[in-house]
Design a protein around this motif. Structure first.
Motif, mmCIF file in Angstrom:
data_model
loop_
_atom_site.group_PDB
_atom_site.id
_atom_site.type_symbol
_atom_site.label_atom_id
_atom_site.label_comp_id
_atom_site.label_asym_id
_atom_site.label_seq_id
_atom_site.Cartn_x
_atom_site.Cartn_y
_atom_site.Cartn_z
ATOM 1 N N VAL A 28 3.334 -1.527 -9.890
ATOM 2 C CA VAL A 28 2.446 -1.289 -8.741
ATOM 3 C C VAL A 28 1.086 -1.922 -9.016
ATOM 4 N N THR A 82 1.271 7.898 -9.818
ATOM 5 C CA THR A 82 2.299 6.950 -9.365
ATOM 6 C C THR A 82 3.118 6.449 -10.559
ATOM 7 N N CYS A 104 -3.312 1.647 -5.464
ATOM 8 C CA CYS A 104 -2.890 3.017 -5.770
ATOM 9 C C CYS A 104 -4.083 3.946 -5.888
ATOM 10 N N ARG A 105 -4.127 4.929 -5.030
ATOM 11 C CA ARG A 105 -5.238 5.879 -5.067
ATOM 12 C C ARG A 105 -5.125 6.804 -6.277
ATOM 13 N N HIS A 106 -3.908 7.153 -6.634
ATOM 14 C CA HIS A 106 -3.695 8.034 -7.786
ATOM 15 C C HIS A 106 -2.737 7.344 -8.749
ATOM 16 N N LEU A 107 -3.253 6.294 -9.366
ATOM 17 C CA LEU A 107 -2.426 5.413 -10.192
ATOM 18 C C LEU A 107 -1.655 6.160 -11.281
ATOM 19 N N GLU A 162 0.851 -1.180 0.000
ATOM 20 C CA GLU A 162 0.000 0.000 0.000
ATOM 21 C C GLU A 162 0.887 1.230 0.000
ATOM 22 N N ASP A 163 0.337 2.328 -0.454
ATOM 23 C CA ASP A 163 1.069 3.587 -0.423
ATOM 24 C C ASP A 163 2.411 3.493 -1.172
ATOM 25 N N ALA A 164 2.370 2.879 -2.335
ATOM 26 C CA ALA A 164 3.589 2.646 -3.111
ATOM 27 C C ALA A 164 4.348 3.951 -3.394
ATOM 28 N N ASP A 165 3.602 5.027 -3.580
ATOM 29 C CA ASP A 165 4.208 6.329 -3.883
ATOM 30 C C ASP A 165 5.379 6.680 -2.979
#
Ligand code: DX5
Ligand code: ZN
Length: 218
Positions: free
Chosen positions: A88, A99, A93-96, A69-72
């Protein structure tokens, strides 16, 4: 051209350096590195310091599969550690779009992965941002699971979707691949094959990598 990407999740973790050297000698095309955080998937594996240490051992490209989670937050660290491809999960990803752009801003290849239950249309609007699409053919978290048969139709549908749009994007498949199913998977359109237990549990890695290539669709 089919690429074989052995997953070091099935390697001897006490001897990872030697294991990647062996992979290079055995003819692997990429080293697939499974990063798990205990949140997105129910397992914890390795992080940037280990990737950085391995970077000194081999020239093979590092295909880093982030099941986190939170890969960014971690893209910079994995880029600095020596990743060549960072993938990812669309589900994490919330904002794929952002990212993927962040990955590419490091000059790396960007991949996006879909869990078995995730529909292909979830990536429709980021296709121009990706170099590789990773179709999970098991639920992520562990090596040695059984290939989910319906994945073959998903790969084929994806391949046709890319062809219809004139896009040349690698299709990677991960989970449960062995000598008995690599043909159908590559025939369906996959060109990057991850294999963990099949390669690491075999007595002769180099032979198994050759056999996988030979059995693949050409
Ligand atoms: C699963 C990992 C896979 C896995 C593949 O979450 O992403 O890369 O290690 O292992 P096998 O080939 O044993 O299914
Ligand atoms: Zn993986």
């Amino acid at each position: 051209m089919i690429k074989i990407a052995p997953s070091i999740l099935s390697a001897d973790f006490a001897r990872l350096g030697e294991e990647v050297v062996k992979l290079e000698k055995a003819g692997a095309d990429l080293v697939h590195i499974d990063v798990m955080d205990g949140h997105f998937v129910p397992n914890i594996t390795i992080g940037p310091p280990v990737v950085k240490a391995l970077r000194k051992e081999t020239n093979l490209p590092f295909d880093v599969h982030l099941m986190i989670e939170d890969a960014d937050k971690y893209i910079d660290s994995f880029a600095d550690a020596g990743a060549d491809i960072i993938t990812v999960h669309v589900e994490a990803c919330r904002h794929l779009h952002q990212t993927l752009q962040k990955i590419k801003s490091h000059g790396l290849k960007a991949g996006v992965s879909l869990n078995p239950a995730t529909p292909l249309h979830s990536i429709e609007w980021v296709l121009n941002e990706v170099d590789m699409i990773l179709v999970m053919s098991v639920n992520p978290g562990f090596g040695g699971q059984q290939f989910i048969e319906i994945s073959t139709s998903k790969i084929n549908k994806l391949k046709n979707m890319l062809l219809s749009k004139g896009l040349h994007i690698d299709i990677e498949v991960d989970g449960g691949i062995d000598l008995s199913n690599i043909y159908e998977i590559t025939k369906a359109g996959a060109n990057v094959i991850v294999s963990g237990s099949t390669i690491f549990n075999s007595p002769d890695m180099s032979r198994t990598i050759k056999d996988l290539r030979e059995k693949a669709f050409r």
